[in-house]
Design a protein around this motif. Structure first.
Motif: not given
Ligand code: DC
Length: 221
Positions: A13, A33, A35-36, A87, A92, A96, A99, A105, A125-127, A176, A183
């Motif tokens: 991504k 980044a 959330y990291r 990183r 990581s 997770s 998050s 969030r 991202g994820r969402d 992860r 969740r």
């Molecule tokens: O994309 P990444 O691997 O850098 O994201 C690190 C963690 O952050 C991933 O395991 C879940 C969380 N995350 C999230 O919940 N929602 C996002 N929009 C981006 C990342």
């Protein structure tokens, strides 16, 4: 124009988003980044990752900024550049975990929407397609087999000099992915109107080209 790219870890991504952003002059927003940065801060301050309320309060008083520099994008936490620190495999996993906390969030989604503002953006991202930018014109759910993703991530870590094994990377990634998609708050999933692209068996270069072509065709349409 808003482009949302979601998907599991290691799907490519960020590489793809950075490339598209520079080709098309869009602003790239790396939400992982953020959330990291919160996960990193919790580890640095020895806050147990199970202490949701403490982490939520910590996130609320944290200042997170994305800055464009000569070397690409940097992430600043409370005024300090932490780009080189977020990183690692430990961060990581911490990202997770934090998050999954609802308050974390909400704070970060608010920040993400504020940065997106009225710019042309590509956000990964994820969402993003489901929650952050539900009206994004283009939504992509990028995926690949766990083995392919783990191999790409393993090679990346090896190149950076991080000592690890392919098996350890694969297990971390599977753990992860499970946490991120199971969740209660905004789990990792494809938006109903997302285009699902599976890059299993392709090199990163091939998948970058495929997605750039797809986005360009949609932007021109
Ligand atoms: O994309 P990444 O691997 O850098 O994201 C690190 C963690 O952050 C991933 O395991 C879940 C969380 N995350 C999230 O919940 N929602 C996002 N929009 C981006 C990342």
């Amino acid at each position: 124009m808003q482009i949302a790219i979601d998907g599991p870890a290691g799907a490519g991504k960020s590489t793809i988003s950075k490339f598209v952003a520079s080709e098309m002059g869009y602003l790239y927003i790396d939400t992982g980044a953020m959330y990291r940065a919160i996960g990193y801060k919790a580890l640095e301050n020895n806050i147990s990752l199970d202490e949701s309320e403490k982490i939520d309060a910590m996130a609320k008083e944290s200042e997170i900024e994305l800055k464009i520099t000569d070397h690409g994008q940097s992430i600043y936490l409370d005024g300090k550049d932490v780009t080189g620190k977020i990183r690692t495999p430990e961060v990581s996993m911490a990202a997770s975990k934090v998050s999954a906390i609802g308050g974390v969030r909400r704070s970060l989604v608010e920040l993400q929407r504020k940065i997106a503002g009225s710019n042309n953006v590509i956000m990964d991202g994820r969402d993003i397609g489901t929650v952050v930018l539900p009206d994004a014109e283009i939504k992509i759910f990028l995926t690949a087999s766990a083995e392919d993703r783990a191999m790409r991530r393993y090679l990346e870590l090896k190149e950076k000099g991080t000592e690890t094994s392919y098996q350890a990377v694969l297990e971390d990634m599977q753990k992860r992915d499970y946490q991120d998609s199971h969740r209660a708050e905004s789990p990792l999933k494809a938006a109903d109107d997302a285009t699902i692209i599976d890059t299993s068996g392709q090199t990163l270069g091939e998948s970058v080209q495929l997605i750039v072509d797809f986005i360009k065709s949609r932007v021109q349409a």
